[in-house]
Design a protein around this motif. Structure first.
Motif, PDB file in Angstrom:
ATOM      1  N   ARG A  27      10.710  -5.207   8.362  1.00 55.50           N
ATOM      2  CA  ARG A  27       9.854  -6.345   8.731  1.00 55.50           C
ATOM      3  C   ARG A  27       8.428  -6.130   8.217  1.00 55.50           C
ATOM      4  O   ARG A  27       7.805  -7.049   7.682  1.00 55.50           O
ATOM      5  CB  ARG A  27       9.861  -6.541  10.247  1.00 55.50           C
ATOM      6  N   LEU A  28       7.903  -4.912   8.353  1.00 55.23           N
ATOM      7  CA  LEU A  28       6.562  -4.599   7.853  1.00 55.23           C
ATOM      8  C   LEU A  28       6.498  -4.793   6.341  1.00 55.23           C
ATOM      9  O   LEU A  28       5.608  -5.474   5.833  1.00 55.23           O
ATOM     10  CB  LEU A  28       6.165  -3.162   8.218  1.00 55.23           C
ATOM     11  N   ILE A  29       7.427  -4.196   5.613  1.00 51.85           N
ATOM     12  CA  ILE A  29       7.429  -4.302   4.155  1.00 51.85           C
ATOM     13  C   ILE A  29       7.502  -5.774   3.731  1.00 51.85           C
ATOM     14  O   ILE A  29       6.727  -6.230   2.887  1.00 51.85           O
ATOM     15  CB  ILE A  29       8.601  -3.511   3.535  1.00 51.85           C
ATOM     16  N   GLU A  30       8.436  -6.497   4.312  1.00 52.44           N
ATOM     17  CA  GLU A  30       8.620  -7.901   3.943  1.00 52.44           C
ATOM     18  C   GLU A  30       7.364  -8.723   4.219  1.00 52.44           C
ATOM     19  O   GLU A  30       6.971  -9.552   3.402  1.00 52.44           O
ATOM     20  CB  GLU A  30       9.822  -8.497   4.689  1.00 52.44           C
ATOM     21  N   SER A  31       6.731  -8.498   5.358  1.00 56.79           N
ATOM     22  CA  SER A  31       5.532  -9.285   5.685  1.00 56.79           C
ATOM     23  C   SER A  31       4.363  -8.919   4.779  1.00 56.79           C
ATOM     24  O   SER A  31       3.585  -9.795   4.375  1.00 56.79           O
ATOM     25  CB  SER A  31       5.158  -9.127   7.162  1.00 56.79           C
ATOM     26  N   LEU A  32       4.240  -7.650   4.429  1.00 56.62           N
ATOM     27  CA  LEU A  32       3.190  -7.217   3.493  1.00 56.62           C
ATOM     28  C   LEU A  32       3.348  -7.903   2.145  1.00 56.62           C
ATOM     29  O   LEU A  32       2.398  -8.477   1.606  1.00 56.62           O
ATOM     30  CB  LEU A  32       3.266  -5.703   3.274  1.00 56.62           C
ATOM     31  N   LEU A  33       4.554  -7.838   1.611  1.00 56.68           N
ATOM     32  CA  LEU A  33       4.803  -8.357   0.274  1.00 56.68           C
ATOM     33  C   LEU A  33       4.790  -9.886   0.232  1.00 56.68           C
ATOM     34  O   LEU A  33       4.246 -10.484  -0.697  1.00 56.68           O
ATOM     35  CB  LEU A  33       6.125  -7.812  -0.264  1.00 56.68           C
ATOM     36  N   LYS A  34       5.368 -10.505   1.249  1.00 58.02           N
ATOM     37  CA  LYS A  34       5.446 -11.971   1.289  1.00 58.02           C
ATOM     38  C   LYS A  34       4.066 -12.617   1.365  1.00 58.02           C
ATOM     39  O   LYS A  34       3.834 -13.678   0.785  1.00 58.02           O
ATOM     40  CB  LYS A  34       6.280 -12.391   2.499  1.00 58.02           C
ATOM     41  N   ASN A  35       3.141 -11.993   2.059  1.00 56.83           N
ATOM     42  CA  ASN A  35       1.830 -12.600   2.295  1.00 56.83           C
ATOM     43  C   ASN A  35       0.719 -12.082   1.387  1.00 56.83           C
ATOM     44  O   ASN A  35      -0.411 -12.551   1.466  1.00 56.83           O
ATOM     45  CB  ASN A  35       1.445 -12.442   3.764  1.00 56.83           C
ATOM     46  N   ALA A  36       1.026 -11.128   0.527  1.00 54.43           N
ATOM     47  CA  ALA A  36       0.021 -10.619  -0.429  1.00 54.43           C
ATOM     48  C   ALA A  36      -0.018 -11.532  -1.650  1.00 54.43           C
ATOM     49  O   ALA A  36       1.017 -11.987  -2.132  1.00 54.43           O
ATOM     50  CB  ALA A  36       0.359  -9.199  -0.846  1.00 54.43           C
ATOM     51  N   ARG A  37      -1.213 -11.781  -2.150  1.00 55.36           N
ATOM     52  CA  ARG A  37      -1.350 -12.570  -3.392  1.00 55.36           C
ATOM     53  C   ARG A  37      -0.936 -11.732  -4.609  1.00 55.36           C
ATOM     54  O   ARG A  37      -0.422 -12.262  -5.578  1.00 55.36           O
ATOM     55  CB  ARG A  37      -2.784 -13.042  -3.570  1.00 55.36           C
ATOM     56  N   GLU A  38      -1.190 -10.422  -4.523  1.00 55.70           N
ATOM     57  CA  GLU A  38      -0.856  -9.531  -5.634  1.00 55.70           C
ATOM     58  C   GLU A  38      -0.060  -8.324  -5.117  1.00 55.70           C
ATOM     59  O   GLU A  38      -0.557  -7.208  -5.079  1.00 55.70           O
ATOM     60  CB  GLU A  38      -2.133  -9.051  -6.321  1.00 55.70           C
ATOM     61  N   PRO A  39       1.192  -8.545  -4.729  1.00 55.52           N
ATOM     62  CA  PRO A  39       1.981  -7.437  -4.164  1.00 55.52           C
ATOM     63  C   PRO A  39       2.173  -6.277  -5.138  1.00 55.52           C
ATOM     64  O   PRO A  39       2.369  -5.141  -4.715  1.00 55.52           O
ATOM     65  CB  PRO A  39       3.316  -8.096  -3.807  1.00 55.52           C
ATOM     66  N   GLU A  40       2.071  -6.550  -6.433  1.00 51.52           N
ATOM     67  CA  GLU A  40       2.235  -5.484  -7.425  1.00 51.52           C
ATOM     68  C   GLU A  40       1.087  -4.487  -7.396  1.00 51.52           C
ATOM     69  O   GLU A  40       1.177  -3.411  -7.985  1.00 51.52           O
ATOM     70  CB  GLU A  40       2.382  -6.074  -8.834  1.00 51.52           C
ATOM     71  N   ARG A  41       0.006  -4.815  -6.693  1.00 50.29           N
ATOM     72  CA  ARG A  41      -1.136  -3.896  -6.594  1.00 50.29           C
ATOM     73  C   ARG A  41      -1.083  -3.057  -5.307  1.00 50.29           C
ATOM     74  O   ARG A  41      -2.055  -2.416  -4.943  1.00 50.29           O
ATOM     75  CB  ARG A  41      -2.435  -4.682  -6.653  1.00 50.29           C
ATOM     76  N   LEU A  42       0.055  -3.089  -4.620  1.00 50.02           N
ATOM     77  CA  LEU A  42       0.212  -2.343  -3.366  1.00 50.02           C
ATOM     78  C   LEU A  42       1.116  -1.141  -3.565  1.00 50.02           C
ATOM     79  O   LEU A  42       1.965  -1.126  -4.447  1.00 50.02           O
ATOM     80  CB  LEU A  42       0.857  -3.232  -2.293  1.00 50.02           C
ATOM     81  N   GLU A  43       0.932  -0.159  -2.691  1.00 51.06           N
ATOM     82  CA  GLU A  43       1.924   0.889  -2.497  1.00 51.06           C
ATOM     83  C   GLU A  43       2.021   1.101  -0.998  1.00 51.06           C
ATOM     84  O   GLU A  43       1.027   1.016  -0.283  1.00 51.06           O
ATOM     85  CB  GLU A  43       1.578   2.186  -3.243  1.00 51.06           C
ATOM     86  N   ILE A  44       3.242   1.327  -0.530  1.00 48.38           N
ATOM     87  CA  ILE A  44       3.493   1.524   0.898  1.00 48.38           C
ATOM     88  C   ILE A  44       4.138   2.886   1.038  1.00 48.38           C
ATOM     89  O   ILE A  44       5.204   3.136   0.472  1.00 48.38           O
ATOM     90  CB  ILE A  44       4.411   0.422   1.459  1.00 48.38           C
ATOM     91  N   LEU A  45       3.454   3.778   1.759  1.00 45.31           N
ATOM     92  CA  LEU A  45       3.935   5.144   1.920  1.00 45.31           C
ATOM     93  C   LEU A  45       4.373   5.355   3.363  1.00 45.31           C
ATOM     94  O   LEU A  45       3.616   5.063   4.298  1.00 45.31           O
ATOM     95  CB  LEU A  45       2.837   6.150   1.578  1.00 45.31           C
ATOM     96  N   PHE A  46       5.581   5.877   3.537  1.00 44.21           N
ATOM     97  CA  PHE A  46       6.119   6.175   4.859  1.00 44.21           C
ATOM     98  C   PHE A  46       6.313   7.673   5.004  1.00 44.21           C
ATOM     99  O   PHE A  46       6.731   8.345   4.060  1.00 44.21           O
ATOM    100  CB  PHE A  46       7.475   5.488   5.064  1.00 44.21           C
ATOM    101  N   TYR A  47       6.023   8.167   6.206  1.00 43.11           N
ATOM    102  CA  TYR A  47       6.355   9.552   6.564  1.00 43.11           C
ATOM    103  C   TYR A  47       7.438   9.469   7.621  1.00 43.11           C
ATOM    104  O   TYR A  47       7.285   8.774   8.628  1.00 43.11           O
ATOM    105  CB  TYR A  47       5.152  10.298   7.130  1.00 43.11           C
ATOM    106  N   ILE A  48       8.555  10.181   7.374  1.00 42.00           N
ATOM    107  CA  ILE A  48       9.626  10.244   8.358  1.00 42.00           C
ATOM    108  C   ILE A  48       9.968  11.703   8.622  1.00 42.00           C
ATOM    109  O   ILE A  48       9.832  12.559   7.752  1.00 42.00           O
ATOM    110  CB  ILE A  48      10.878   9.456   7.920  1.00 42.00           C
ATOM    111  N   ASP A  49      10.409  11.948   9.832  1.00 43.92           N
ATOM    112  CA  ASP A  49      10.815  13.296  10.214  1.00 43.92           C
ATOM    113  C   ASP A  49      12.145  13.655   9.548  1.00 43.92           C
ATOM    114  O   ASP A  49      12.993  12.783   9.318  1.00 43.92           O
ATOM    115  CB  ASP A  49      10.978  13.391  11.736  1.00 43.92           C
ATOM    116  N   HIS A  50      12.344  14.943   9.273  1.00 45.13           N
ATOM    117  CA  HIS A  50      13.587  15.413   8.656  1.00 45.13           C
ATOM    118  C   HIS A  50      14.816  14.971   9.437  1.00 45.13           C
ATOM    119  O   HIS A  50      15.854  14.690   8.845  1.00 45.13           O
ATOM    120  CB  HIS A  50      13.608  16.952   8.562  1.00 45.13           C
TER     121      HIS A  50
END
Length: 170
Positions: A27-50
């Motif tokens: 949901r976060l990724i989709e909302s970020l990309l859907k509402n950005a004018r220039e989604p190609e200028r974004l990077e989304i970094l996630f940290y997850i536990d092993h």
């Protein structure tokens, strides 16, 4: 001579530690990309536990989404690790339960930073939460902010970097 593609250099890096919330991550990724004018200028970094086996497959988003795994740690430590790998000049502290609702949110962030010559400013919106725009619960920072203060996120269990950042900005 082959036509080589220039490497994609993001302008905004969204840093998000997460644990066992696969639906919210999508949901976060989709909302970020859907509402950005220039989604190609974004990077989304996630940290997850092993030991988190619930993280969703994000391959469909290509190199915009990057995932880092490590031992279970404080959120502040996860943010600092993600910061060390981020490439954007504007960095955001995010949470997996966020939803971006403003169309062109990225253009508004760029404009806010462009209005401050040294870029040392805290940019944030109204998260519609308890503090309703009075505290930067999830702020955007320029790398110049980090250089000026000498730190990214203050390490500590339950670190209140949102309050710390807001006070520093004031």
């Amino acid at each position: 001579m082959k036509n080589q593609r220039a490497p994609r250099i993001p302008k905004i890096s969204i840093l998000c530690p997460t644990r066992e919330r696969p639906d919210q991550v999508i949901r976060l990724i989709e909302s970020l990309l859907k509402n950005a004018r220039e989604p190609e200028r974004l990077e989304i970094l996630f940290y997850i536990d092993h030991d988190d086996e619930t993280f969703p497959n994000v391959n469909r988003y290509g190199d915009i989404v990057k995932v880092f795994q490590g031992p279970r740690t404080w959120i502040s430590n996860a943010h600092n690790l993600l910061y060390s790998f981020s490439q954007g000049e504007i960095i955001m502290t995010a949470a997996d339960d966020m939803v971006f609702r403003t169309l062109g949110w990225d253009s508004a962030v760029y404009a806010a930073f462009d209005s401050v010559p040294d870029k040392i400013v805290l940019v944030y919106g109204n998260d519609l939460g308890t503090h309703a725009g009075k505290i930067a619960t999830h702020g955007f920072f320029h790398r110049n902010w980090v250089d000026a203060l000498g730190t990214w996120v203050q390490p500590g269990r339950g670190s209140l970097w949102d309050l710390w950042s807001t006070e520093n900005a004031r």
